[in-house]
Design an enzyme around this catalytic site. Structure first.
Site, PDB file in Angstrom:
ATOM      1  N   MET A  80       0.819  -1.211   0.000  1.00 49.67           N
ATOM      2  CA  MET A  80       0.000   0.000   0.000  1.00 49.67           C
ATOM      3  C   MET A  80       0.859   1.270   0.000  1.00 49.67           C
ATOM      4  O   MET A  80       2.069   1.219   0.213  1.00 49.67           O
ATOM      5  CB  MET A  80      -0.925  -0.004   1.214  1.00 49.67           C
ATOM      6  CG  MET A  80      -1.910  -1.170   1.233  1.00 49.67           C
ATOM      7  SD  MET A  80      -2.987  -1.177   2.671  1.00 49.67           S
ATOM      8  CE  MET A  80      -3.993   0.276   2.352  1.00 49.67           C
ATOM      9  N   HIS A  81       0.201   2.392  -0.265  1.00 55.84           N
ATOM     10  CA  HIS A  81       0.732   3.744  -0.031  1.00 55.84           C
ATOM     11  C   HIS A  81       1.772   4.231  -1.038  1.00 55.84           C
ATOM     12  O   HIS A  81       2.130   5.406  -1.027  1.00 55.84           O
ATOM     13  CB  HIS A  81       1.348   3.873   1.368  1.00 55.84           C
ATOM     14  CG  HIS A  81       0.515   3.345   2.479  1.00 55.84           C
ATOM     15  ND1 HIS A  81      -0.777   3.754   2.696  1.00 55.84           N
ATOM     16  CD2 HIS A  81       0.796   2.435   3.453  1.00 55.84           C
ATOM     17  CE1 HIS A  81      -1.259   3.124   3.759  1.00 55.84           C
ATOM     18  NE2 HIS A  81      -0.331   2.316   4.229  1.00 55.84           N
ATOM     19  N   ASP A 237      -2.586  -5.245   0.537  1.00 59.26           N
ATOM     20  CA  ASP A 237      -2.056  -6.536   0.990  1.00 59.26           C
ATOM     21  C   ASP A 237      -2.747  -7.075   2.231  1.00 59.26           C
ATOM     22  O   ASP A 237      -3.071  -8.266   2.313  1.00 59.26           O
ATOM     23  CB  ASP A 237      -0.544  -6.462   1.184  1.00 59.26           C
ATOM     24  CG  ASP A 237      -0.091  -5.269   2.019  1.00 59.26           C
ATOM     25  OD1 ASP A 237      -0.933  -4.519   2.557  1.00 59.26           O
ATOM     26  OD2 ASP A 237       1.138  -5.072   2.123  1.00 59.26           O
TER      27      ASP A 237
END
Length: 486
Positions: A80-81, A237
């Site tokens: 992520m991110h 995830d």
């Protein structure tokens, strides 16, 4: 029919091929590398993700060619991110800035000052690891790249773009950008404006179990599919891991002991807890949300200690000889990349305390395992503050293969942990389940059942749990030293 799940992780790309009875027919993995060109920086080349993904797909084909050929759908899970900045031709303008990059601390304050409703809209405190602060950093330090940016995608959305030609993201991953109105499950115009962007810079949004593009026909022919597989929205995830574990009902929990560490709880509604740096995100399934405590260096701490000591992780764990009967005399704070819950401080640093001439490697290894467990305890207390306690949790992730580590975690958290063999496929298996949902339209409850069969159960031992509770109080004082040295 068969389905494929692809997990674009930080350290590797993993893929699984499952049949319509949810049996894993083939698995494949390809390692990735991280570059750290400056202190606090963490980057990857998006081209490496594509190459690794295509290689894992070809390995699945080599293992189970007939099932691979008949694959109906593919689900994507991803780290992520990350910020993938694309130009007008959808080419990356720079390496992706990853989730564990800590350069954008000042920009977090700018976002919350510029949009005072930030925490109410997103349900989260602004953190350097999130995507939005990274774009402010780029606007400030790389203005030409910012000016040329036409789309901003998360890692798995970029992978989807390459494989399908469609710029689409789903709710769980979008929650970690700081651009999503998490309660409404839509992009927030106010949060986008706070970083100089608008909706034209964003991909379309779908739920994780919805259809989200189809593989490019020429690529499908090259790989050997009968027909171009349908892609599901997929999941971040941890949300993919939750789908794979069947953690879809409110109150269900799991602990992920991967590169980073997560303690997860599914919630029926949007329940922000931003003040304690707990994440409140959308689930990958419609009408569901979740909370997480997040720890940036979980299994990564053991990997670091392995590289420092010159011993493999397996050798270090093997030296401990099984059951731990008391806390290590050494203390380790696992803040190699800073920390999120509950500190939200990328400047925190790790360290050993209590070393002496008689300290051996085993004591230091125990300290590393315990230090990660103590960080999880901080996160658990943040999750439970003012609400119901967590009763038990499933355990997943590479670190969860260690009986010793799970026994320590059960004692430190005073929490029963269950480990299922079926859960080893993790996020990739959850992504494959989402692919099935997108193809068949079945209900999530019919597909996303918890693991079946026997489980390894790690129950807290009263005496050890009491000793670790006492040790945790001392560990917290050591953690305060990390704050002082930041």
């Amino acid at each position: 029919m068969s389905f494929i799940g692809i997990d674009l992780g930080t350290s590797s790309v993993k893929a699984v091929l499952v049949d319509d009875r949810q049996r894993v027919l083939a698995t494949a993995a390809r390692e990735l590398t991280i570059t750290r060109p400056a202190p606090l920086w963490s980057e990857q080349a998006p081209a490496d993700w594509v190459a690794a993904t295509l290689e894992t797909l070809r390995r699945l084909k080599d293992t189970a060619p007939e099932a691979f050929r008949r694959c109906a759908g593919i689900g994507l899970s991803g780290q992520m991110h990350g910020a993938v900045l694309l130009d007008a031709r959808d080419e990356p303008l720079r390496p992706c800035i990853l989730w564990n990059d800590g350069r954008a601390t000042a920009e977090c304050a700018e976002i919350e000052t510029g949009e005072p409703a930030s925490r109410a809209i997103t349900g989260n405190i602004a953190m350097p690891g999130f995507t939005a602060p990274k774009l402010l950093w780029v606007r400030k330090h790389e203005p030409d790249i910012f000016r040329r940016t036409r789309k901003v995608l998360l890692p798995k959305a970029y992978l989807r773009l390459v494989l399908t030609g469609d710029a689409i993201e789903e709710m769980s991953d979008a929650s970690g950008t700081l651009w999503l109105d998490t309660g409404r499950r839509d992009w927030s115009d106010r949060m986008l404006a706070a970083t100089g962007l608008d909706r034209s810079h964003m991909p379309a949004l779908v739920e994780g179990s919805q259809a989200a593009g189809r593989m490019r026909p020429e690529l499908a022919r090259e790989l050997g599919f009968d027909a171009p597989p349908l892609f599901a929205g997929g999941a971040g995830d941890n949300a993919a891991g939750a789908v794979g574990l069947g953690a879809v009902d409110p109150g269900s929990s799991f602990l992920s002991l991967g590169t980073s560490g997560v303690l997860w709880r599914t919630t029926a509604g949007f329940e922000p807890r931003a003040g304690s740096a707990v994440h409140a995100f959308c689930h990958a399934l419609p009408g569901r949300w979740h909370q997480m405590s997040v720890h940036l260096s979980a299994a990564a701490s053991l990997s670091w200690w392995s590289s420092m000591s010159g011993q493999s992780e397996a050798a270090l764990l093997g030296e401990l000889g099984g059951q731990i009967d008391r806390p290590s005399p050494v203390i380790f704070t696992p803040y190699l990349s800073g920390e999120r819950t509950p500190h939200n401080d990328p400047q925190l640093r790790a360290g050993f305390l209590g070393l002496g001439h008689d300290t051996d490697r085993k004591a230091m290894t125990r300290a590393v395992l315990e230090g990660v467990a103590f960080a999880f305890r901080d996160g658990k207390e943040a999750l439970e503050d003012g609400t119901s306690p967590i009763g038990e949790a499933m355990a997943i992730g590479g670190g969860a293969r260690s009986d010793t580590w799970l026994a320590i975690l059960a004692d430190v958290l005073n929490l029963p942990l269950r480990r299922y063999r079926q859960a080893e496929a993790g996020a990739a298996f959850g992504a494959a389940r989402l692919a099935r949902l997108a193809c068949t339209g079945e209900s999530p409850e019919a597909v996303c059942a918890p693991p079946s069969g026997e489980a390894d159960i790690f129950r807290p031992h009263p005496d050890r749990a009491a000793a670790y509770a006492e040790r945790h109080a001392l560990w917290r004082r050591a953690a305060e030293v990390s704050h002082a040295l930041r």
